[in-house]
Design an enzyme around this catalytic site. Structure first.
Site, PDB file in Angstrom:
ATOM      1  N   GLY A 116     -18.776 -40.016 -23.011  1.00 11.01           N
ATOM      2  CA  GLY A 116     -19.362 -40.278 -24.312  1.00 11.01           C
ATOM      3  C   GLY A 116     -20.699 -39.607 -24.552  1.00 11.01           C
ATOM      4  O   GLY A 116     -21.415 -39.967 -25.477  1.00 11.01           O
ATOM      5  N   LEU A 119     -19.949 -34.144 -24.135  1.00 12.47           N
ATOM      6  CA  LEU A 119     -19.589 -33.021 -23.268  1.00 12.47           C
ATOM      7  C   LEU A 119     -18.079 -32.815 -23.191  1.00 12.47           C
ATOM      8  O   LEU A 119     -17.552 -32.242 -22.237  1.00 12.47           O
ATOM      9  CB  LEU A 119     -20.175 -33.232 -21.871  1.00 12.47           C
ATOM     10  CG  LEU A 119     -21.706 -33.260 -21.838  1.00 12.47           C
ATOM     11  CD1 LEU A 119     -22.214 -33.686 -20.467  1.00 12.47           C
ATOM     12  CD2 LEU A 119     -22.289 -31.895 -22.211  1.00 12.47           C
ATOM     13  N   ASP A 165     -13.016 -28.020 -28.810  1.00 12.88           N
ATOM     14  CA  ASP A 165     -13.184 -28.529 -27.448  1.00 12.88           C
ATOM     15  C   ASP A 165     -11.942 -28.309 -26.597  1.00 12.88           C
ATOM     16  O   ASP A 165     -12.043 -27.910 -25.426  1.00 12.88           O
ATOM     17  CB  ASP A 165     -13.519 -30.019 -27.484  1.00 12.88           C
ATOM     18  CG  ASP A 165     -14.943 -30.273 -27.941  1.00 12.88           C
ATOM     19  OD1 ASP A 165     -15.727 -29.313 -28.018  1.00 12.88           O
ATOM     20  OD2 ASP A 165     -15.271 -31.437 -28.248  1.00 12.88           O
TER      21      ASP A 165
END
Length: 334
Positions: A116, A119, A165
Site C-alpha cells: 500500500g 510501489l 503498473d
C-alpha cells in the site's frame, strides 16, 4: 513429467513521470524495480484453494477459499485483504480462460516491499500469480499476455486501472505508456540511481483520483492545462532518458512534483521528505504513485547514501533500488 510447484517473481514499480495525468489519457513513464513480490503456486492434494500471505505487514495470514467465499483467519488490514483478492482474481481469470481446477491449489505470497505504499504491489501480485498458475497448468503466455491478464485483474478488483503498473511489472525495464495508444519499453542502458522513501498513506489512490476529478469538474480548463503540462514533461523525459541526461531528468521531476502538488495529491509529510532529499543533493525528487503519503523517489547520482539519510531524518522509510530489466520470472519444480 508434470509440474507440481511453480514460483514466479514480479518486480514492483515506481512512476517516474505522469501519474494522475495518465488517467486523463496523457502519457506516463514507469520503471520496474529490483524488489517485488514472490508467488508460489503448488498442488496440495486437498479439496480447497488455500492462499497464504507471508512476511507482509501482518505475519502468517492463511485464507481458505471455498466457492465464492473467503474463510479462515480474519484479516484486519484492508490492504492485505485486497492483496489476497488480486491473487484470487488472477487464478480465476486464468482458470476461466484456459481451464484448470483451483481445488487442491496452495498459493504463498511473499513481499520485499511495503504493502500500500504506491510501489505497485497489487500489480506484482496479479502478474506473478497469473504467470505461476499458467505455468502450473502448462499454458504458455508471453510477458505481454501476462501484462494483459494482470490489467484485467486490476480492473476487476478496482473497477478502474491504468495498464502502466502491470505492463512494467510483467515486461520489466522503463516503460512508456499512453493509454489506448501505445505501450513500449524505452531504451535505457544507463543506471538510474534512485532512492525510494515512503510513509504511511492518508488516502487511497482511488480516493485521490476522485478528488482530482472533482477539481477537474469544477475547473476543467485549469486542470486540463495541468494535465497537458504533465504530458509535455513526459515527452521531454523520454528524450532525456535516451541521452542519459540526469540534470534534465531531475529538473523535470521537480516540475512534475509542483504540478502534482497543484492537484492536491501530495501532503505535508511527503513534500517535506521530497524537499529534504533535494537539499541533500538529489537532482530531482517527486512523489511516485497516487500520493496522499506513500512513496517518493529521488534522483541522486553519486549521493544516494546522503539522500537516504536525509529521507530517514525527515521521517521516511528508505528502500535502495535499481532498475529490473527482466520483468516477471518463472521457476518450476517437477
Amino acid at each position: 513429467m508434470s509440474v507440481l510447484k511453480v514460483t514466479a517473481t514480479a518486480p514492483g514499480v515506481v512512476k517516474l513521470f505522469g501519474e494522475h495525468a495518465v488517467v486523463y489519457g496523457k502519457p506516463a513513464i514507469a520503471m520496474a524495480i529490483n524488489k517485488g513480490i514472490r508467488v508460489t503456486v503448488e498442488e496440495s492434494g486437498g479439496n480447497s484453494l488455500m492462499i497464504f500471505a507471508k512476511d507482509l505487514e501482518v505475519k502468517g495470514i492463511a485464507i481458505r477459499v471455498t466457492g465464492d467465499s473467503i474463510e479462515g483467519s480474519v484479516i484486519n488490514d484492508s490492504q492485505l485483504s485486497k492483496l489476497v483478492s488480486y491473487a484470487l482474481t488472477a487464478l480465476r481469470i486464468i482458470s476461466g480462460k484456459y481451464g484448470g481446477d483451483l481445488r487442491g491449489i496452495r498459493v504463498i505470497i511473499e513481499s520485499q516491499l511495503p504493502i500500500g505504499a504506491g510501489l505497485a504491489t497489487s500489480a506484482a501480485v496479479s502478474v506473478a500469480t497469473a504467470a505461476a498458475y499458467a505455468r502450473l497448468i502448462n499454458v504458455k503466455l508471453s510477458k505481454e499476455d501476462i501484462a494483459k491478464v494482470g490489467h484485467s485483474v486490476e480492473l476487476t478488483v478496482q473497477g478502474a486501472a491504468s495498464p502502466m503498473d502491470t505492463a512494467a511489472s510483467s515486461i520489466g525495464g522503463v516503460m512508456y505508456i499512453k493509454p489506448g495508444v501505445e505501450i513500449k519499453r524505452l531504451s535505457t542502458s544507463f543506471k538510474i540511481p534512485l532512492v525510494v522513501g515512503y510513509i504511511e498513506r492518508e488516502l487511497t489512490t482511488g480516493e485521490l483520483v476522485r478528488r482530482v476529478k472533482v477539481l477537474y469538474n469544477k475547473y476543467p480548463k485549469v486542470i486540463d492545462d495541468i494535465m497537458n503540462s504533465i504530458g509535455a514533461i513526459v515527452d521531454e523525459a523520454v528524450t532525456a532518458l535516451g541521452k542519459g541526461d540526469y540534470v534534465t531528468l531531475g529538473e523535470l521531476m521537480n516540475i512534475n512534483q509542483g504540478l502534482l502538488e497543484a492537484l492536491g495529491v501530495s501532503n505535508h509529510r511527503l513534500s517535506n521528505i521530497i524537499y529534504m532529499a533535494r537539499r541533500a543533493g538529489a537532482l530531482g525528487a517527486k512523489l511516485s504513485g497516487g500520493g496522499g503519503g506513500g512513496a517518493m523517489i529521488a534522483l541522486a547520482p553519486g549521493v544516494e547514501d546522503k539522500v537516504a539519510v536525509a529521507v530517514e531524518l525527515a521521517g521516511g522509510e528508505v528502500i535502495l533500488i535499481d532498475v529490473d530489466y527482466e520483468g516477471v520470472h518463472v521457476e518450476d519444480y517437477s
